[in-house]
Each structure stands twice: as structure tokens, then as C-alpha cells.
Scaffold this motif. Structure first.
Motif, PDB file in Angstrom:
ATOM      1  N   UNK A 119       6.110  -5.451  -7.967  1.00 29.51           N
ATOM      2  CA  UNK A 119       5.510  -4.168  -7.616  1.00 29.51           C
ATOM      3  C   UNK A 119       4.062  -4.160  -8.096  1.00 29.51           C
ATOM      4  N   UNK A 120       3.147  -3.959  -7.162  1.00 29.62           N
ATOM      5  CA  UNK A 120       1.712  -3.972  -7.456  1.00 29.62           C
ATOM      6  C   UNK A 120       1.203  -2.537  -7.537  1.00 29.62           C
ATOM      7  N   UNK A 121       0.548  -2.198  -8.640  1.00 23.70           N
ATOM      8  CA  UNK A 121      -0.115  -0.908  -8.786  1.00 23.70           C
ATOM      9  C   UNK A 121      -1.612  -1.108  -8.548  1.00 23.70           C
ATOM     10  N   UNK A 122      -2.186  -0.289  -7.673  1.00 21.73           N
ATOM     11  CA  UNK A 122      -3.595  -0.457  -7.344  1.00 21.73           C
ATOM     12  C   UNK A 122      -4.253   0.899  -7.122  1.00 21.73           C
ATOM     13  N   UNK A 175       0.627   8.892  -9.796  1.00 24.06           N
ATOM     14  CA  UNK A 175      -0.370   9.283 -10.800  1.00 24.06           C
ATOM     15  C   UNK A 175      -1.799   8.981 -10.369  1.00 24.06           C
ATOM     16  N   UNK A 176      -2.129   9.292  -9.132  1.00 23.27           N
ATOM     17  CA  UNK A 176      -3.485   9.093  -8.644  1.00 23.27           C
ATOM     18  C   UNK A 176      -3.764   7.699  -8.140  1.00 23.27           C
ATOM     19  N   UNK A 177      -2.813   6.780  -8.297  1.00 20.19           N
ATOM     20  CA  UNK A 177      -2.940   5.418  -7.797  1.00 20.19           C
ATOM     21  C   UNK A 177      -1.856   5.167  -6.750  1.00 20.19           C
ATOM     22  N   UNK A 178      -1.618   3.899  -6.432  1.00 18.94           N
ATOM     23  CA  UNK A 178      -0.622   3.534  -5.425  1.00 18.94           C
ATOM     24  C   UNK A 178       0.236   2.394  -5.936  1.00 18.94           C
ATOM     25  N   UNK A 179       1.497   2.367  -5.491  1.00 17.85           N
ATOM     26  CA  UNK A 179       2.403   1.264  -5.819  1.00 17.85           C
ATOM     27  C   UNK A 179       3.007   0.704  -4.540  1.00 17.85           C
ATOM     28  N   UNK A 180       3.031  -0.615  -4.486  1.00 15.42           N
ATOM     29  CA  UNK A 180       3.674  -1.288  -3.349  1.00 15.42           C
ATOM     30  C   UNK A 180       4.603  -2.362  -3.891  1.00 15.42           C
ATOM     31  N   UNK A 181       5.864  -2.351  -3.439  1.00 13.26           N
ATOM     32  CA  UNK A 181       6.844  -3.366  -3.832  1.00 13.26           C
ATOM     33  C   UNK A 181       7.027  -4.358  -2.696  1.00 13.26           C
ATOM     34  N   UNK A 186       3.290   3.837  -2.095  1.00 14.88           N
ATOM     35  CA  UNK A 186       3.581   5.232  -2.453  1.00 14.88           C
ATOM     36  C   UNK A 186       2.621   5.684  -3.551  1.00 14.88           C
ATOM     37  N   UNK A 187       2.201   6.968  -3.525  1.00 17.73           N
ATOM     38  CA  UNK A 187       1.279   7.466  -4.550  1.00 17.73           C
ATOM     39  C   UNK A 187       1.980   7.642  -5.894  1.00 17.73           C
ATOM     40  N   UNK A 219      -3.837   4.224   1.899  1.00 17.43           N
ATOM     41  CA  UNK A 219      -3.795   2.987   2.682  1.00 17.43           C
ATOM     42  C   UNK A 219      -3.623   3.226   4.179  1.00 17.43           C
ATOM     43  N   UNK A 220      -2.918   4.291   4.549  1.00 18.54           N
ATOM     44  CA  UNK A 220      -2.677   4.571   5.967  1.00 18.54           C
ATOM     45  C   UNK A 220      -3.946   5.001   6.698  1.00 18.54           C
ATOM     46  N   UNK A 221      -5.031   5.295   5.964  1.00 15.93           N
ATOM     47  CA  UNK A 221      -6.302   5.627   6.605  1.00 15.93           C
ATOM     48  C   UNK A 221      -7.036   4.385   7.093  1.00 15.93           C
TER      49      UNK A 221
END
Length: 217
Positions: free
Chosen positions: A27-30, A73-79, A70-71, A41-43
């Protein structure tokens, strides 16, 4: 020409990678921001994350579009849907590539669209190492851009040497893009770059197939 919409100056930073044991789905937090604040990201028309490793000599690469992040805490996570190899060892690298299309008034009836890209971040994380160990640095952007000002490849979305090597790994070839009758060629970063710069001096030259079966001689 005046801008119809100011370029976003978009920036992506990889902040953390979790679930990093062999066989896990990392899972990457960015963070993803422009000068006005957070961007979803969808933009974007194109946004992809990668995982490569091990860092002592890359043999594994996972590339996935991350529009489903998914959002948090103000960032995004992708698994990642692809898991790390069950025999993964050492440390691995995460990275990102993206672009947006920016309309620019060129004086015509409609604005022209130009591609604006972000820098390619890399983030090192441990799989079995006690502490993350980065891949060795052989070449730098500074050295490449002494001749190639702001070197940008693959539609301008890739322009960081430490990111390029995650895909142009030692066993990589152009087999997926070969035209019928052409011979398979190595696209390992070291071999490819030296062959491009010295190709005229090679007995058999250097001919590699690229995206959409384009030929590079």
C-alpha cells in the motif's frame, strides 16, 4: 501566448509504503498537489505507480494505474493488486509517473492542449532488510542533462534516471514490441544507453523496438 488555464505545476510525493513483506500487496501513501492545493488522481488523464526490486539488481516490476486511490488524512493510499514475490528479499523501490493536459491560447478558434508532467519520485522501502537500502547510483540527471537539457522520454512522462532503471532492468528486452522478422534486443539501461551513444561504432549497430512497434536505429 496567454494561458487559458495556468499550468498546475503538479507534484506527487511518495510518503510511505506499507504491507511490504514477501507475498504482500503493498500500500503506497502519496500526496498529490498543485499550487492551489490537493488534486484527486481521477482529475488526471494518466497516473501510474510502480514497484520494482530488489534494489541490488532489479528483476521485478509492477505497474498499475492508481485512479482507485482513496483519500486518507489529506493524502492518498493505493493498494497494489499485484503482490510482491513470495521470495522477495532486500529492499524495493516505489515510484510514480503522471501528466495533465493544459489548454493554451495559441490564437486559434480553440486552445491548443499541451502535456504537463510531474517529476518522477522514488521511495525506497525494506522487504527483508532491517533498514531500506537504495539502489546504487551510477548516473545522475545532472550528468545526462549536461548534454540533454531536461531530458524527457516516453511522451515526456519519464525523466529521472533513478526512475528509468526500474523499468529498463537487466533482463528487459523489446520482445513485446517486435515487428515480424526483427531480432529481440536488450533494453537494459546500461547496455541501451551506451549502445545509443556509440551505436555508429558497433559492428552490428543497435536497433530496438519501442512503443507501438516503432523502430529506433
Amino acid at each position: 501566448a496567454p494561458l487559458v488555464k495556468m499550468a498546475k505545476i503538479i507534484k506527487v510525493d511518495i510518503l510511505d509504503v506499507e504491507n511490504t513483506n514477501p507475498g504482500d500487496n503493498p500500500t503506497v501513501t502519496f500526496s498529490l498537489n498543485d499550487k492551489h492545493g490537493p488534486v484527486a488522481p481521477t482529475e488526471l488523464p494518466f497516473f501510474r505507480l510502480i514497484i520494482a526490486g530488489p534494489n541490488d539488481d532489479f528483476i521485478f516490476l509492477a505497474e498499475e494505474f492508481a485512479f482507485g486511490a482513496v483519500p486518507v488524512d489529506g493524502n492518498w493510499e493505493y493498494t497494489f493488486s499485484e503482490d510482491l514475490p513470495i521470495d522477495a528479499e532486500g529492499s524495493f523501490t516505489a515510484g510514480a509517473e503522471l501528466f495533465e493536459m493544459v489548454p493554451v491560447d495559441m490564437g486559434g478558434d480553440a486552445p491548443a492542449m499541451f502535456r504537463h508532467t510531474a517529476e518522477n519520485p522514488v521511495f525506497v522501502f525494506a522487504v527483508t532488510d532491517d533498514e531500506p537500502v537504495a539502489r546504487r547510483v551510477v548516473a545522475t540527471d545532472y550528468k545526462c542533462e549536461a548534454c540533454h537539457s531536461n531530458l524527457q522520454l516516453h511522451g515526456t512522462i519519464r525523466h529521472e534516471v533513478q526512475y528509468c532503471v526500474t523499468c529498463h532492468l537487466p533482463a528487459a528486452t523489446d520482445v513485446d514490441e517486435l515487428q515480424e522478422g526483427n531480432m529481440e534486443q536488450s533494453i537494459d539501461s546500461a547496455y541501451m544507453i551506451h549502445s545509443i551513444h556509440r551505436g555508429a561504432d558497433k559492428e552490428n549497430g543497435y536497433i530496438a523496438a519501442g512503443h507501438n512497434q516503432s523502430i529506433h536505429d
